[in-house]
Design a protein around this motif. Structure first.
Motif, PDB file in Angstrom:
ATOM      1  N   TRP A  61       0.836  -1.200   0.000  1.00 51.29           N
ATOM      2  CA  TRP A  61       0.000   0.000   0.000  1.00 51.29           C
ATOM      3  C   TRP A  61       0.873   1.253   0.000  1.00 51.29           C
ATOM      4  O   TRP A  61       1.856   1.327   0.736  1.00 51.29           O
ATOM      5  N   ASN A  62       0.551   2.229  -0.846  1.00 47.93           N
ATOM      6  CA  ASN A  62       1.295   3.501  -0.911  1.00 47.93           C
ATOM      7  C   ASN A  62       2.794   3.285  -1.082  1.00 47.93           C
ATOM      8  O   ASN A  62       3.617   3.936  -0.433  1.00 47.93           O
ATOM      9  N   PHE A  96      -3.359  -1.040  -5.219  1.00 48.13           N
ATOM     10  CA  PHE A  96      -2.280  -0.772  -4.262  1.00 48.13           C
ATOM     11  C   PHE A  96      -2.200   0.718  -3.889  1.00 48.13           C
ATOM     12  O   PHE A  96      -1.225   1.148  -3.286  1.00 48.13           O
ATOM     13  N   ASN A  97      -3.228   1.489  -4.270  1.00 51.42           N
ATOM     14  CA  ASN A  97      -3.265   2.945  -4.032  1.00 51.42           C
ATOM     15  C   ASN A  97      -2.056   3.646  -4.651  1.00 51.42           C
ATOM     16  O   ASN A  97      -1.494   4.581  -4.088  1.00 51.42           O
ATOM     17  N   CYS A  98      -1.672   3.161  -5.818  1.00 57.52           N
ATOM     18  CA  CYS A  98      -0.504   3.710  -6.522  1.00 57.52           C
ATOM     19  C   CYS A  98      -0.895   4.179  -7.929  1.00 57.52           C
ATOM     20  O   CYS A  98      -0.134   4.043  -8.877  1.00 57.52           O
ATOM     21  N   PRO A 101      -4.277  10.001 -11.251  1.00 55.90           N
ATOM     22  CA  PRO A 101      -3.416  11.123 -10.854  1.00 55.90           C
ATOM     23  C   PRO A 101      -3.234  11.262  -9.348  1.00 55.90           C
ATOM     24  O   PRO A 101      -2.598  12.205  -8.896  1.00 55.90           O
ATOM     25  N   ASP A 102      -3.817  10.329  -8.580  1.00 59.09           N
ATOM     26  CA  ASP A 102      -3.738  10.465  -7.127  1.00 59.09           C
ATOM     27  C   ASP A 102      -2.301  10.464  -6.614  1.00 59.09           C
ATOM     28  O   ASP A 102      -1.974  11.192  -5.673  1.00 59.09           O
ATOM     29  N   THR A 103      -1.439   9.625  -7.226  1.00 61.60           N
ATOM     30  CA  THR A 103      -0.049   9.580  -6.759  1.00 61.60           C
ATOM     31  C   THR A 103       0.602  10.957  -6.888  1.00 61.60           C
ATOM     32  O   THR A 103       1.235  11.444  -5.951  1.00 61.60           O
ATOM     33  N   GLY A 104       0.433  11.589  -8.041  1.00 60.77           N
ATOM     34  CA  GLY A 104       1.012  12.917  -8.249  1.00 60.77           C
ATOM     35  C   GLY A 104       0.427  13.946  -7.301  1.00 60.77           C
ATOM     36  O   GLY A 104       1.153  14.789  -6.748  1.00 60.77           O
ATOM     37  N   ASN A 105      -0.877  13.884  -7.093  1.00 61.05           N
ATOM     38  CA  ASN A 105      -1.526  14.834  -6.188  1.00 61.05           C
ATOM     39  C   ASN A 105      -1.083  14.617  -4.745  1.00 61.05           C
ATOM     40  O   ASN A 105      -0.883  15.577  -3.990  1.00 61.05           O
ATOM     41  N   MET A 106      -0.912  13.352  -4.360  1.00 64.63           N
ATOM     42  CA  MET A 106      -0.435  13.072  -2.999  1.00 64.63           C
ATOM     43  C   MET A 106       0.999  13.568  -2.820  1.00 64.63           C
ATOM     44  O   MET A 106       1.353  14.092  -1.759  1.00 64.63           O
ATOM     45  N   PRO A 124      -6.983  11.300   3.771  1.00 59.34           N
ATOM     46  CA  PRO A 124      -7.960  10.374   3.170  1.00 59.34           C
ATOM     47  C   PRO A 124      -7.512   9.806   1.830  1.00 59.34           C
ATOM     48  O   PRO A 124      -7.894   8.684   1.476  1.00 59.34           O
ATOM     49  N   LEU A 125      -6.677  10.543   1.087  1.00 58.17           N
ATOM     50  CA  LEU A 125      -6.130  10.007  -0.163  1.00 58.17           C
ATOM     51  C   LEU A 125      -5.185   8.846   0.126  1.00 58.17           C
ATOM     52  O   LEU A 125      -5.221   7.810  -0.547  1.00 58.17           O
ATOM     53  N   LEU A 126      -4.338   9.013   1.129  1.00 56.95           N
ATOM     54  CA  LEU A 126      -3.406   7.950   1.512  1.00 56.95           C
ATOM     55  C   LEU A 126      -4.137   6.710   2.028  1.00 56.95           C
ATOM     56  O   LEU A 126      -3.680   5.589   1.846  1.00 56.95           O
ATOM     57  N   GLU A 127      -5.280   6.936   2.636  1.00 55.00           N
ATOM     58  CA  GLU A 127      -6.074   5.822   3.154  1.00 55.00           C
ATOM     59  C   GLU A 127      -6.920   5.167   2.060  1.00 55.00           C
ATOM     60  O   GLU A 127      -7.531   4.124   2.293  1.00 55.00           O
ATOM     61  N   GLY A 128      -6.962   5.809   0.880  1.00 49.94           N
ATOM     62  CA  GLY A 128      -7.754   5.255  -0.216  1.00 49.94           C
ATOM     63  C   GLY A 128      -9.241   5.484  -0.057  1.00 49.94           C
ATOM     64  O   GLY A 128     -10.052   4.840  -0.720  1.00 49.94           O
ATOM     65  N   LYS A 129      -9.625   6.424   0.803  1.00 48.14           N
ATOM     66  CA  LYS A 129     -11.046   6.681   1.056  1.00 48.14           C
ATOM     67  C   LYS A 129     -11.666   7.604   0.011  1.00 48.14           C
ATOM     68  O   LYS A 129     -12.874   7.574  -0.212  1.00 48.14           O
TER      69      LYS A 129
END
Length: 402
Positions: A61-62, A96-98, A101-106, A124-129
């Motif tokens: 995860w992450n 795998f929450n990877c 565009p979420d990775t770039g935004n995180m 909440p992004l890291l938690e995948g919520k």
């Protein structure tokens, strides 16, 4: 350069490959069936959340955040082979929450976000919520030059007012997409690279309207989607500004470096799977009295595919190594090179695999057609080939300026 994997990476590789074999590949068809079952495709197949829960339980995860308190603490070079494995399936990165565009935004929020922004959005992004999108590209300007953006971010007391029409905001179709990172101009009179800023915009803010989802070669990419969004005098708190006024272009450059590595490694994974499918197919089928695998032209396709994949992987690993050791700025030529090499390589390999499969290759019975469409798109996303080639040439010519 030493590309031998550490024991930590080897363990993660083994776990990932096992997880892909036991959980992801068997559920690809289940995911598609659940997505297509019902009145709307813009909802989350239950199997995705089930797979994510299993991945989190196993510590997969992450993995993408380098040297961070939030992720697995892997360097770009360590993450690269893991990202390649995920790239073998279109649904795997989210498991795998990877996923982009979420990775770039995180990464933007981890690096440049305020404590308040991290608590409200990064956590909440890291938690995948929740999910997020990135709104930079505009239909009315050539957005391959980020300084062209015309969207406005205007200060009004303790708020900013946003006006723009954006498109290709990937992820905007997801019902869990709660926030956009919006890039626009705060000061059109400032120096060229200091006119832009980035700001967080909750998608339920009055004035935000998603007009449509844009298909890619006929694929709607549901439930992810690529949105065309209107921002009609959208008012958000000044505290939503990321880092500071005029920092948008710098943030964009910082965001795109790791993202380009991720795209390239995923493309290598997609090419590896295409080559694997091709090799299996040509040994099972006969034409004109012998196996396809015994046809000279097919062997040439296989050989060239293996050569091209290895070349792309080595160059990508070199770029990752340089990012870790000398920084993104000194690695900019290598980052630009892989962004040209990897999508073009993947396109060629996948195209050969399609040809080897015959009519089946362009159907949805195999992942090849969708994979080819994704590879072709990535010759535009994160900067088109021509922009990267121009940057490479400028850096090369600079060596001979006296």
């Amino acid at each position: 350069m030493n590309f031998n994997h550490s024991e930590k990476v080897k363990r993660l590789q083994s776990k990932l490959e096992k997880f892909m074999d036991e959980v992801v590949y068997p559920n690809e068809r289940v995911y598609t069936e659940q997505l297509n079952h019902g009145k709307s495709r813009w909802r989350i197949p239950p199997v995705m959340e089930e797979m994510k829960a299993k991945a989190k339980e196993q510590g997969l995860w992450n993995l993408f955040l380098p040297e961070s308190e939030y992720g697995a603490g892997l360097t770009n070079l360590e993450y690269a082979p893991l990202c390649e494995i995920m790239g073998r399936s279109p649904i795997a990165p989210e498991v795998f929450n990877c996923n982009a565009p979420d990775t770039g935004n995180m990464e933007v929020l981890a690096r440049y976000g305020s404590p308040e922004q991290k608590e409200k959005w990064l956590k909440p992004l890291l938690e995948g919520k929740i999910r997020s999108c990135f709104s930079m590209t505009e239909p009315d300007v050539a957005s391959s030059d980020a300084t062209n953006v015309e969207g406005r971010i205007e200060k009004d007391g303790d708020t900013y007012v946003l006006t723009a029409r954006k498109w290709w905001s990937s992820g905007a179709g997801d019902p869990r997409c709660k926030v956009a990172i919006f890039m626009g101009k705060t000061n059109p009179d400032a120096p060229k690279h200091e006119q832009q800023s980035m700001i967080l915009v909750p998608l339920d803010t009055p004035g935000v309207k998603i007009h449509r989802m844009l298909p890619v070669f006929g694929y709607d990419d549901a439930p992810h989607g690529h949105g065309e969004i209107e921002f009609d005098r959208v008012r958000v708190p000044a505290s939503n500004l990321i880092w500071g006024e005029g920092k948008g272009f710098a943030i964009a450059q910082g965001r795109l470096g790791p993202g380009r590595i991720h795209h390239c490694m995923r493309l290598i994974g997609a090419a590896e799977r295409a080559l694997e499918l091709m090799c299996k197919r040509v040994q099972e089928r006969k034409a004109f009295g012998k196996k396809l695998a015994d046809q000279g032209v097919i062997r040439e396709w296989i050989a060239n595919s293996r050569i091209e994949i290895e070349q792309a992987r080595l160059l990508t690993l070199k770029a990752a190594h340089m990012m870790d050791t000398v920084g993104n700025k000194k690695a900019r030529a290598e980052i630009a090179m892989i962004k040209v090499v990897a999508p073009n390589m993947a396109q060629r390999v996948i195209d050969r695999a399609i040809q080897a499969h015959g009519a089946a290759g362009v159907s949805e019975d195999f992942p090849l057609a969708a994979s080819w469409a994704a590879a072709r798109t990535l010759r535009l996303a994160d900067g088109p080939d021509e922009v990267h080639r121009n940057a490479i040439a400028k850096l090369e010519l600079k060596k001979y300026n006296h």
